[in-house]
Motif scaffolding. Structure first.
Motif, PDB file in Angstrom:
ATOM      1  N   ASP A  52      55.419  29.544  51.393  1.00 40.77           N
ATOM      2  CA  ASP A  52      56.453  28.814  52.118  1.00 40.77           C
ATOM      3  C   ASP A  52      55.972  27.476  52.665  1.00 40.77           C
ATOM      4  O   ASP A  52      56.767  26.714  53.234  1.00 40.77           O
ATOM      5  CB  ASP A  52      57.004  29.673  53.263  1.00 40.77           C
ATOM      6  N   LYS A  53      54.680  27.158  52.478  1.00 40.14           N
ATOM      7  CA  LYS A  53      54.125  25.889  52.950  1.00 40.14           C
ATOM      8  C   LYS A  53      53.802  24.916  51.810  1.00 40.14           C
ATOM      9  O   LYS A  53      53.475  23.754  52.050  1.00 40.14           O
ATOM     10  CB  LYS A  53      52.837  26.139  53.752  1.00 40.14           C
ATOM     11  N   VAL A  54      53.871  25.387  50.586  1.00 41.29           N
ATOM     12  CA  VAL A  54      53.558  24.538  49.432  1.00 41.29           C
ATOM     13  C   VAL A  54      54.667  23.501  49.259  1.00 41.29           C
ATOM     14  O   VAL A  54      55.855  23.837  49.255  1.00 41.29           O
ATOM     15  CB  VAL A  54      53.414  25.373  48.143  1.00 41.29           C
ATOM     16  N   ASP A  55      54.286  22.236  49.120  1.00 43.41           N
ATOM     17  CA  ASP A  55      55.279  21.207  48.850  1.00 43.41           C
ATOM     18  C   ASP A  55      54.896  20.412  47.599  1.00 43.41           C
ATOM     19  O   ASP A  55      53.835  20.626  47.010  1.00 43.41           O
ATOM     20  CB  ASP A  55      55.503  20.293  50.056  1.00 43.41           C
ATOM     21  N   ILE A  56      55.753  19.494  47.210  1.00 44.46           N
ATOM     22  CA  ILE A  56      55.587  18.752  45.968  1.00 44.46           C
ATOM     23  C   ILE A  56      54.268  17.983  45.914  1.00 44.46           C
ATOM     24  O   ILE A  56      53.669  17.834  44.842  1.00 44.46           O
ATOM     25  CB  ILE A  56      56.779  17.782  45.767  1.00 44.46           C
ATOM     26  N   ASN A  90      54.003  22.031  32.892  1.00 44.33           N
ATOM     27  CA  ASN A  90      54.368  20.764  32.265  1.00 44.33           C
ATOM     28  C   ASN A  90      55.886  20.588  32.211  1.00 44.33           C
ATOM     29  O   ASN A  90      56.411  19.486  32.400  1.00 44.33           O
ATOM     30  CB  ASN A  90      53.788  20.667  30.861  1.00 44.33           C
ATOM     31  N   SER A  91      56.588  21.687  31.938  1.00 46.85           N
ATOM     32  CA  SER A  91      58.049  21.631  31.897  1.00 46.85           C
ATOM     33  C   SER A  91      58.611  21.254  33.270  1.00 46.85           C
ATOM     34  O   SER A  91      59.533  20.431  33.383  1.00 46.85           O
ATOM     35  CB  SER A  91      58.598  22.990  31.450  1.00 46.85           C
ATOM     36  N   PHE A  92      58.045  21.837  34.312  1.00 47.82           N
ATOM     37  CA  PHE A  92      58.476  21.537  35.680  1.00 47.82           C
ATOM     38  C   PHE A  92      58.153  20.087  36.041  1.00 47.82           C
ATOM     39  O   PHE A  92      58.956  19.387  36.671  1.00 47.82           O
ATOM     40  CB  PHE A  92      57.796  22.498  36.653  1.00 47.82           C
ATOM     41  N   LEU A  96      60.497  16.987  37.325  1.00 47.10           N
ATOM     42  CA  LEU A  96      60.258  16.272  38.582  1.00 47.10           C
ATOM     43  C   LEU A  96      60.109  14.762  38.390  1.00 47.10           C
ATOM     44  O   LEU A  96      60.336  13.992  39.325  1.00 47.10           O
ATOM     45  CB  LEU A  96      58.998  16.814  39.268  1.00 47.10           C
ATOM     46  N   MET A  97      59.724  14.331  37.195  1.00 49.26           N
ATOM     47  CA  MET A  97      59.515  12.903  36.949  1.00 49.26           C
ATOM     48  C   MET A  97      60.756  12.076  37.277  1.00 49.26           C
ATOM     49  O   MET A  97      60.665  10.929  37.722  1.00 49.26           O
ATOM     50  CB  MET A  97      59.098  12.672  35.488  1.00 49.26           C
ATOM     51  N   GLU A  99      63.047  13.076  39.487  1.00 53.87           N
ATOM     52  CA  GLU A  99      63.388  13.296  40.890  1.00 53.87           C
ATOM     53  C   GLU A  99      62.436  12.547  41.830  1.00 53.87           C
ATOM     54  O   GLU A  99      62.826  12.126  42.920  1.00 53.87           O
ATOM     55  CB  GLU A  99      63.344  14.803  41.212  1.00 53.87           C
ATOM     56  N   PHE A 100      61.179  12.394  41.404  1.00 57.42           N
ATOM     57  CA  PHE A 100      60.161  11.737  42.222  1.00 57.42           C
ATOM     58  C   PHE A 100      59.431  10.677  41.395  1.00 57.42           C
ATOM     59  O   PHE A 100      58.254  10.845  41.065  1.00 57.42           O
ATOM     60  CB  PHE A 100      59.152  12.762  42.766  1.00 57.42           C
ATOM     61  N   PRO A 101      60.102   9.592  41.056  1.00 58.45           N
ATOM     62  CA  PRO A 101      59.449   8.563  40.236  1.00 58.45           C
ATOM     63  C   PRO A 101      58.235   7.943  40.918  1.00 58.45           C
ATOM     64  O   PRO A 101      57.377   7.382  40.238  1.00 58.45           O
ATOM     65  CB  PRO A 101      60.566   7.526  40.025  1.00 58.45           C
ATOM     66  N   GLU A 102      58.156   8.073  42.254  1.00 56.20           N
ATOM     67  CA  GLU A 102      56.984   7.533  42.964  1.00 56.20           C
ATOM     68  C   GLU A 102      55.698   8.289  42.619  1.00 56.20           C
ATOM     69  O   GLU A 102      54.602   7.791  42.843  1.00 56.20           O
ATOM     70  CB  GLU A 102      57.217   7.552  44.488  1.00 56.20           C
ATOM     71  N   HIS A 103      55.843   9.499  42.074  1.00 54.20           N
ATOM     72  CA  HIS A 103      54.670  10.294  41.679  1.00 54.20           C
ATOM     73  C   HIS A 103      54.397  10.203  40.171  1.00 54.20           C
ATOM     74  O   HIS A 103      53.628  10.991  39.629  1.00 54.20           O
ATOM     75  CB  HIS A 103      54.875  11.773  42.045  1.00 54.20           C
ATOM     76  N   LEU A 104      55.045   9.264  39.517  1.00 51.98           N
ATOM     77  CA  LEU A 104      54.980   9.181  38.059  1.00 51.98           C
ATOM     78  C   LEU A 104      53.554   9.078  37.533  1.00 51.98           C
ATOM     79  O   LEU A 104      53.196   9.728  36.539  1.00 51.98           O
ATOM     80  CB  LEU A 104      55.801   7.980  37.572  1.00 51.98           C
ATOM     81  N   ASN A 105      52.721   8.292  38.192  1.00 54.76           N
ATOM     82  CA  ASN A 105      51.342   8.118  37.745  1.00 54.76           C
ATOM     83  C   ASN A 105      50.584   9.450  37.751  1.00 54.76           C
ATOM     84  O   ASN A 105      49.879   9.791  36.790  1.00 54.76           O
ATOM     85  CB  ASN A 105      50.624   7.096  38.625  1.00 54.76           C
ATOM     86  N   GLU A 106      50.745  10.208  38.830  1.00 57.43           N
ATOM     87  CA  GLU A 106      50.072  11.514  38.939  1.00 57.43           C
ATOM     88  C   GLU A 106      50.618  12.484  37.898  1.00 57.43           C
ATOM     89  O   GLU A 106      49.872  13.249  37.275  1.00 57.43           O
ATOM     90  CB  GLU A 106      50.268  12.090  40.339  1.00 57.43           C
TER      91      GLU A 106
END
Length: 340
Positions: A52-56, A90-92, A96-97, A99-106
Motif C-alpha cells: 500500500d506504500k509502493v508508488d510509481i 514491460n507491458s505496464f 504508463l509512458m 500517463e507519465f511522460p515526465e518519466h519517459l527517459n527512465e
C-alpha cells in the motif's frame, strides 16, 4: 486510506487497458497479475516497502533489474519464467509512458533491459509406435474410457494446446466431410483445423454416449470432468499422466517419464516435419503467430538426422588423425592467428 498512484494506475491497467485496449485473454491477465504480486513481494522483502506504500516512482531501471535478478537468485525462477515476468512489467511500462511522460527517459531504460536467452532444450516427443502404445492403454469399455480416448486422439491428430482443448464446445465440431474443428486459440484468434477421418467414428460415438447429439446441447463443453464441469489444465495433465504410466510399464524406453500434453503437441509437429509437410501448413495447424516458432521442429529434425548419419558413418569411415595434430608449424600458426 489514500490510494497511491501505483494502485490507481495498476487498477486501470488491469480493468481497462488489458481487456479493452489490448484484448488480452483472462489467462494473460491472470499471468500478469501474478507477476505484480511478485513485484510487490520483492518490494516488501528487499526494500521493506509494503504494497500500500509502493508508488510509481519506484518503477526505476535499478529496481526492475534487481527484481529480475531476485526472481532468479532468491526465488530460483528459470530464465523463461523471468522473461515472462519481465514481459508483464514491460507491458505496464508501455501503458504508463502515456500517463507519465515526465518519466519517459527512465521507462525507455527499463524497456531496453535485454531479454535473457535460455539454452534451447531438446524437444521431447514420441515416435508413432509410442503414440499408439499410449493411446491403446485406454480401455474403451470402462467409464470415461471413450472420453479419454477422444481427448488423447484429438491432442495427437490436431496438435492443439490444452487451453484450446478444454474450450471446445460441441458446436465447434463439423462431422460432415470435410471434417473440421473450430479452435479458439491464443489472443482470441480462432482457426479451423482438419479432423482425421479415423477419429470421426469415436467422436460420434462419444457424442451419442453423452447425449451431445441433441440440438439443445450444442453450446455445452465437449469435455467435462467427474464433477460435470469443464476440464482444467490439471485435469488433462492427469489423464495424460495416467496413461503415460501404464505405457511405461510396457516400454519405458519408448515413453518419456514426464510426458505431458504439450509434448504431445511436439509429437504432432515432429511427425508432420518428418513426413515432409510444409512449415507454413504446420504453422497454421498449430496456431503459431510466426513460422519462426515452427522452425524449431525443422531444426530438431535436421539435428536428429545428422546424429543418425554420424552414428552410422562411424562404422564405415576409417578413423583419421587431424593433419594439424602432427604439424607443429600449423599449430604455431593457429596459436598466433589474429593476435594483436
Amino acid at each position: 486510506m489514500k490510494r497511491t498512484d501505483f494502485a490507481v494506475y495498476l487498477n486501470k491497467y488491469f480493468t481497462e487497458y488489458l481487456p479493452n485496449t489490448c484484448g488480452s485473454t483472462p489467462q494473460t491477465v491472470d499471468s500478469y497479475r501474478y507477476s505484480f504480486i511478485l513485484f510487490l513481494t520483492y518490494m516488501q522483502d528487499e526494500h521493506r516497502i509494503s504494497a500500500d506504500k509502493v508508488d510509481i516512482s519506484y518503477l526505476t531501471y535499478k529496481n526492475v533489474v534487481d527484481y529480475l535478478n531476485w526472481l532468479q537468485e532468491i526465488r530460483a525462477n528459470g530464465i523463461a519464467t523471468r522473461n515472462q515476468r519481465q514481459a508483464a512489467l514491460n507491458s505496464f511500462i508501455r501503458f504508463l509512458m502515456y500517463e507519465f511522460p515526465e518519466h519517459l527517459n527512465e521507462y525507455q531504460k527499463i524497456l531496453g533491459i535485454p531479454i535473457k536467452k535460455a539454452p534451447q532444450k531438446e524437444i521431447s516427443y514420441l515416435k508413432t509406435e509410442g503414440v499408439a502404445l499410449l493411446i491403446n492403454r485406454v480401455n474403451l469399455n470402462r467409464q470415461n474410457g471413450l472420453r479419454d480416448y477422444v481427448i488423447l486422439s484429438l491432442l495427437y491428430t490436431t496438435g492443439i494446446r490444452v487451453s484450446e482443448l478444454i474450450q471446445i464446445r460441441v458446436k465447434d465440431l463439423t462431422l460432415q466431410a470435410p471434417f473440421t474443428l473450430l479452435v479458439h486459440g491464443k489472443g482470441q484468434k480462432s482457426r479451423y483445423i482438419p479432423l482425421m477421418s479415423s477419429t470421426i467414428p469415436f467422436i460420434q460415438k462419444y457424442l451419442v454416449q453423452r447425449k451431445y447429439d441433441r440440438p439443445e446441447r450444442q453450446d455445452e463443453w465437449l469435455f467435462k470432468n467427474h464433477m460435470n464441469e469443464p476440464f482444467t489444465r490439471q485435469g488433462i495433465n492427469y489423464i495424460v499422466g495416467k496413461y503415460t504410466k501404464l505405457a511405461r510399464k510396457i516400454a519405458p524406453d519408448m515413453i518419456p517419464a514426464h510426458f505431458s500434453p504439450h509434448k504431445m503437441r511436439h509429437t504432432t509437429a515432429m511427425g508432420l516435419v518428418e513426413s515432409g509437410v510444409d512449415l507454413i501448413y504446420i504453422r497454421d495447424l498449430l496456431g503459431h503467430v510466426s513460422v519462426k516458432t515452427t522452425e524449431i521442429y525443422a531444426k530438431a529434425d535436421a539435428m536428429h538426422k545428422r546424429l543418425a548419419i554420424e552414428a552410422a558413418s562411424k562404422e564405415i569411415v576409417p578413423s583419421e588423425e587431424a593433419e594439424w595434430d602432427n604439424d607443429s608449424n600449423l599449430k604455431d600458426w593457429l596459436k598466433s592467428f589474429n593476435r594483436r
